[in-house]
Design an enzyme around this catalytic site. Structure first.
Site, PDB file in Angstrom:
ATOM      1  N   HIS A 121       9.595 -48.160 -54.819  1.00  0.00           N
ATOM      2  CA  HIS A 121       8.786 -47.246 -55.621  1.00  0.00           C
ATOM      3  C   HIS A 121       9.561 -46.783 -56.863  1.00  0.00           C
ATOM      4  O   HIS A 121       9.047 -46.808 -57.981  1.00  0.00           O
ATOM      5  CB  HIS A 121       8.388 -46.047 -54.750  1.00  0.00           C
ATOM      6  CG  HIS A 121       7.149 -45.352 -55.213  1.00  0.00           C
ATOM      7  ND1 HIS A 121       6.491 -44.428 -54.443  1.00  0.00           N
ATOM      8  CD2 HIS A 121       6.450 -45.434 -56.356  1.00  0.00           C
ATOM      9  CE1 HIS A 121       5.436 -43.976 -55.110  1.00  0.00           C
ATOM     10  NE2 HIS A 121       5.390 -44.569 -56.268  1.00  0.00           N
ATOM     11  N   ILE A 127       8.841 -34.618 -51.805  1.00  0.00           N
ATOM     12  CA  ILE A 127       7.807 -35.554 -51.376  1.00  0.00           C
ATOM     13  C   ILE A 127       7.645 -36.653 -52.422  1.00  0.00           C
ATOM     14  O   ILE A 127       7.686 -36.392 -53.632  1.00  0.00           O
ATOM     15  CB  ILE A 127       6.452 -34.816 -51.196  1.00  0.00           C
ATOM     16  CG1 ILE A 127       6.638 -33.523 -50.385  1.00  0.00           C
ATOM     17  CG2 ILE A 127       5.414 -35.728 -50.569  1.00  0.00           C
ATOM     18  CD1 ILE A 127       7.151 -33.722 -48.994  1.00  0.00           C
ATOM     19  N   GLU A 128       7.423 -37.845 -51.917  1.00  0.00           N
ATOM     20  CA  GLU A 128       7.354 -39.051 -52.745  1.00  0.00           C
ATOM     21  C   GLU A 128       6.406 -38.944 -53.944  1.00  0.00           C
ATOM     22  O   GLU A 128       6.635 -39.552 -54.985  1.00  0.00           O
ATOM     23  CB  GLU A 128       6.925 -40.211 -51.833  1.00  0.00           C
ATOM     24  CG  GLU A 128       6.908 -41.545 -52.503  1.00  0.00           C
ATOM     25  CD  GLU A 128       6.919 -42.683 -51.489  1.00  0.00           C
ATOM     26  OE1 GLU A 128       7.271 -42.455 -50.314  1.00  0.00           O
ATOM     27  OE2 GLU A 128       6.575 -43.802 -51.882  1.00  0.00           O
ATOM     28  N   GLY A 129       5.342 -38.192 -53.801  1.00  0.00           N
ATOM     29  CA  GLY A 129       4.374 -38.069 -54.884  1.00  0.00           C
ATOM     30  C   GLY A 129       4.900 -37.307 -56.095  1.00  0.00           C
ATOM     31  O   GLY A 129       4.142 -37.019 -57.029  1.00  0.00           O
TER      32      GLY A 129
END
Lengths: 320, 258
Positions: free
Chosen positions: A126, B54-56
């Site tokens: 990612h 958090i990844e977001g």
């Protein structure tokens, strides 16, 4: 190795940008005129993330033109990636992950198209994909990173490990990704294309700087004055934007931070269609939601006003 | 599978055991499901000064009980966050060294804690089963100071070899992780529905450190596709308490993730 040289050719990307008009003028146009700027075989980067602020109105307008040979990149690819596969629009997907989310399981369409070799999936971590866009946004051919080393991802993608010129340590040289076109959906913009995003920006500001052509839909077109009163909120300058379209609910049934919530039940119905009919389920969905409606208003009518109002209520609740 | 005794579900067990690994005054990179519940539980038990990333692209959310996120990139995940820096910059916090612990799961795991969430069987280009991909897992395992893997313990997951290393654990053991260029971090623990594993400090092979109540070493061996090393000081974990389970069920009353 699936990385194409033109994805990281920073000199070509720079020349392309230098040759382009960078106007402070009017950018407003129609969605069809905007989508027409995408050419077959273009690399198209999608903003948002998974089912958040996906530029779905632009994706639908693009698919209605029946494009072919596209590469698409998105950090987490949701079912718009499946649409592109089933519509025969893509030759390559570039992503770190594809699916909708835990409750919906593996993407059967991703499995069908990738396992059969029909559409290669170029997989990055990612962060690495984020750094690909950021390197391009910075105008450089790569960025050094500490991620992804040691993993098989390095072997299959064609990315390179370099020695740090100062410390001698190994670094991943993450190649830039300069897309031909960016499709983005934002909260508000003035008619000159100065864009503001509420909440998490995802990778949109980097993608807007990385791409040669930037197409934007906005929930709201505001006055120049409103932008100039809050310039700190502007994340994409107007001169980077080529076409702007006013599309309220432009990412629905995906969410738009603070404005409307996503519709997981709709996702379940969509996946149920795939579970029962495979790719034909996606085709039926495309016929109904992508090729069918003549206008965005007709598209929203398929969901009904009550659903839109409820999504708006939930969306506002989640930021208050 | 054991560990479901007394009405405790697999994810409740993983969340409780995972939460006990977290310390106060630290930071944790956590995804949806058991990792998020473990982090939320730790904050309410012994680690009030624990910050979640958090990844977001989300720092320090205070998730609303009963409204837990189904994705790391949605408004529920960002509820009452203290900062929304964006995805790339959230991961760069980890690359800089701000993240003490990372939680990840895995479809396939080997004795060195290498994880595969990419492709099983066939070739990578034409696999038998194409899995979703890395997402942020590779970054978390590469960049956090230490990583804790939370997973259901099944023989098909605990595999003699992984077909593809999506997320590098200790690679081939010993100093191979370091030599690959991964200077920092590593897998510290593998918390499963049967017990808790560490890694032998020399060989970096997975080693059983503790069993959950009612689980035997033989049961672990029968559910593991590679040779199980057992610690000389093998212990038994304390079962989830009523307080811990109560907090988890308060966070997720509809048992969406429990």
């Amino acid at each position: 190795v699936t990385i194409s040289r033109r994805e990281y050719d920073f000199q070509a990307a720079r020349r392309r940008l230098e040759a382009k008009a960078k106007s402070a003028g009017e950018k407003l146009t129609t969605i069809d005129e905007a989508a027409a700027r995408v050419k077959n075989s273009d690399h198209v980067a999608l903003g948002g993330c998974l089912f958040s602020r996906t530029p779905l109105a632009l994706v639908r307008a693009l698919l209605r033109r029946r494009p072919t040979g596209l590469s698409i990149s998105r950090n987490l690819l949701c079912y718009e990636g499946e649409w592109c596969m089933v519509a025969g629009a893509v030759d390559k997907i570039v992503t770190s992950w594809m699916g909708i989310g835990l409750p919906w399981g593996l993407s059967k369409i991703q499995r069908e198209y990738v396992e059969s070799g029909r559409v290669p999936m170029e997989e990055w971590s990612h962060l690495a994909l984020g750094l690909r866009f950021r390197a391009a946004a910075m105008g450089v051919p790569f960025l050094p990173s500490l991620t992804m080393m040691g993993s098989s991802l390095v072997d299959v993608g064609g990315s390179k490990i370099i020695d740090c010129p100062y410390t001698g340590e190994k670094l991943l040289a993450v190649p830039a990704l300069f897309p031909d076109v960016a499709l983005l959906h934002v909260h508000r913009a003035d008619r000159f294309g100065n864009c503001q995003i509420d909440g998490y920006p995802h990778m949109d500001p980097d993608i807007a700087r990385a791409a040669a052509t930037v197409l934007v839909t906005a929930e709201e077109i505001v006055s120049e004055e409103e932008i100039r009163l809050h310039p700190d909120r502007t994340v994409i300058p107007g001169f980077a934007v080529d076409a702007l379209v006013h599309v309220p609910y432009g990412s629905y049934p995906h969410e738009c931070y603070g404005l409307y919530d996503a519709e997981p039940d709709h996702f379940s119905t969509y996946v149920d269609g795939i579970n029962r009919h495979g790719a034909a389920g996606v085709q039926a969905y495309l016929d109904r939601y992508v090729y069918g409606p003549a206008t965005h208003a007709e598209y929203l009518d398929l969901f009904g006003e009550a659903a839109l109002v409820d999504a708006g209520r939930r969306g506002r609740e989640l930021v208050s | 599978v054991s560990g479901h005794a007394n009405g405790v579900s697999a994810n409740e067990l993983l969340a409780v055991m995972g939460s006990r690994e977290l310390k106060d005054n630290t930071t944790v990179f956590a995804g949806v499901g058991a990792p998020m519940l473990a982090s939320g539980l730790a904050q309410r038990m012994h680690a009030p000064l624990l910050t979640m990333v958090i990844e977001g692209g989300i720092v320090g959310p205070r998730w609303k009980p009963g409204s837990l996120p189904i994705s790391t990139n949605e408004m529920r995940a960002a509820y009452r966050a203290q900062m929304l820096p964006g995805i790339t910059d959230a991961f760069l916090l980890a690359q800089r060294g701000f993240l003490d612990v990372g939680f990840i799961g895995g479809a396939q795991i080997d004795r060195y804690g290498n994880l595969n969430t990419s492709a099983i069987g066939g070739s990578y280009e034409r696999p038998k089963v194409r899995l979703p991909g890395s997402g942020g897992a590779n970054d978390i395992i590469s960049l956090c100071r230490e990583v804790i893997i939370l997973t259901v313990h099944e023989k098909r997951r605990f595999s003699d070899t992984v077909d593809f290393i999506t997320s590098p654990g200790w690679l081939a053991g010993r100093d191979t992780r370091r030599k690959s260029g991964l200077l920092f971090g590593g897998v510290a623990r593998v918390v499963t529905t049967l017990g808790v594993f560490g890694f032998d400090p020399e060989s970096r092979r997975m080693r059983l450190e503790a069993l959950h109540t009612g689980v035997s070493v033989d049961e672990v061996k029968a559910n593991t596709g590679f040779e199980v090393l057992v610690s000389d000081t093998l212990t038994t974990t304390k079962p989830p308490t009523e307080e811990e389970l109560g907090i988890l069920r308060m966070l997720d009353p509809a048992r969406q993730f429990l």
